[in-house]
Scaffold this motif. Structure first.
Motif, PDB file in Angstrom:
ATOM      1  N   GLY A   1       9.540   0.255  -4.668  1.00 28.26           N
ATOM      2  CA  GLY A   1       8.163   0.859  -5.101  1.00 28.26           C
ATOM      3  C   GLY A   1       8.135   2.069  -4.316  1.00 28.26           C
ATOM      4  O   GLY A   1       7.167   2.901  -4.310  1.00 28.26           O
ATOM      5  N   ASP A   2       9.207   2.624  -3.773  1.00 31.88           N
ATOM      6  CA  ASP A   2       9.060   3.769  -2.785  1.00 31.88           C
ATOM      7  C   ASP A   2       9.605   5.219  -3.480  1.00 31.88           C
ATOM      8  O   ASP A   2      10.355   4.749  -4.538  1.00 31.88           O
ATOM      9  CB  ASP A   2      10.020   3.506  -1.424  1.00 31.88           C
TER      10      ASP A   2
ATOM     11  N   GLN B   1       0.836  -1.305   0.100  1.00 36.21           N
ATOM     12  CA  GLN B   1       0.091  -0.038   0.050  1.00 36.21           C
ATOM     13  C   GLN B   1       0.698   1.342  -0.046  1.00 36.21           C
ATOM     14  O   GLN B   1       1.783   1.228   0.693  1.00 36.21           O
ATOM     15  CB  GLN B   1      -0.835   0.016   1.180  1.00 36.21           C
ATOM     16  N   PHE B   2       0.568   2.058  -0.663  1.00 33.20           N
ATOM     17  CA  PHE B   2       1.124   3.372  -1.061  1.00 33.20           C
ATOM     18  C   PHE B   2       2.645   3.487  -1.738  1.00 33.20           C
ATOM     19  O   PHE B   2       3.385   4.361  -1.513  1.00 33.20           O
ATOM     20  CB  PHE B   2       1.180   4.339   0.235  1.00 33.20           C
ATOM     21  N   LYS B   3       2.854   2.536  -2.496  1.00 32.39           N
ATOM     22  CA  LYS B   3       4.011   2.446  -3.369  1.00 32.39           C
ATOM     23  C   LYS B   3       3.694   2.356  -4.921  1.00 32.39           C
ATOM     24  O   LYS B   3       2.604   1.981  -4.902  1.00 32.39           O
ATOM     25  CB  LYS B   3       4.735   1.071  -3.030  1.00 32.39           C
TER      26      LYS B   3
ATOM     27  N   GLY C   1      11.519   6.523   0.047  1.00 36.60           N
ATOM     28  CA  GLY C   1      12.503   5.619   0.102  1.00 36.60           C
ATOM     29  C   GLY C   1      13.740   6.341   0.492  1.00 36.60           C
ATOM     30  O   GLY C   1      14.855   5.814   0.699  1.00 36.60           O
ATOM     31  N   GLY C   2      13.745   7.757   1.057  1.00 35.45           N
ATOM     32  CA  GLY C   2      14.683   8.457   1.434  1.00 35.45           C
ATOM     33  C   GLY C   2      14.240   9.986   1.870  1.00 35.45           C
ATOM     34  O   GLY C   2      12.908   9.998   1.614  1.00 35.45           O
TER      35      GLY C   2
ATOM     36  N   ASP D   1      12.758   9.063   4.947  1.00 36.56           N
ATOM     37  CA  ASP D   1      12.673   7.668   4.780  1.00 36.56           C
ATOM     38  C   ASP D   1      11.652   6.789   5.525  1.00 36.56           C
ATOM     39  O   ASP D   1      11.938   6.933   6.880  1.00 36.56           O
ATOM     40  CB  ASP D   1      14.095   7.158   5.097  1.00 36.56           C
ATOM     41  N   GLY D   2      10.755   6.088   4.982  1.00 36.98           N
ATOM     42  CA  GLY D   2       9.719   5.228   5.588  1.00 36.98           C
ATOM     43  C   GLY D   2       8.544   6.179   5.781  1.00 36.98           C
ATOM     44  O   GLY D   2       7.404   5.546   6.327  1.00 36.98           O
TER      45      GLY D   2
END
Length: 123
Positions: free
Chosen positions: A87-88, A22-24, A72-73, A108-109
């Motif tokens: 997928g981030d 989800q959300f990627k 992803g960062g 990130d995250g």
């Protein structure tokens, strides 16, 4: 708190268990099903809005609007984003597909907000 606005989406079949996706960013495969983006900098069909737990289940994919995406960062407001291999959303690199523009940044995250670009351009 991240928000979503003017979201346009389509429902497609999940190609596998996407309960952690989800959300990627996802990509429509040649079999007509969506899977997580598997390579950094490539194209994406959109962002997965739900979390289908098995292949063949309904996957709601946003293809336009402002949507939540997992960072992803660190991504700052105004930055062009691409997908990493998980997928981030990460900062777009020269020659890669720009999938959107960050309108609410984060680390990130975290969930950030991205204005999706319907016609991908290369950075």
């Amino acid at each position: 708190m991240a928000a979503m606005e003017q979201v346009q989406s389509i429902t497609l079949a999940a190609g596998s268990d996407l309960s952690a996706g989800q959300f990627k960013f996802v990509l429509l495969a040649s079999d007509g099903q969506v899977d997580l983006v598997a390579s950094a900098g490539g194209p994406a069909t959109g962002v997965l809005l739900n979390d289908p737990a098995a292949a063949g289940r309904a996957a709601t994919v946003a293809y336009a609007g402002v949507v939540k995406v997992i960072a992803g960062g660190t991504v700052a407001i105004g930055a062009k984003v691409q997908s990493d291999a998980a997928g981030d959303a990460i900062l777009a690199a020269t020659g890669d597909h720009v999938l959107g523009v960050c309108v609410k940044g984060g680390a990130d995250g975290e969930l950030i907000e991205v204005l999706l670009i319907s016609q991908h351009i290369l950075a």
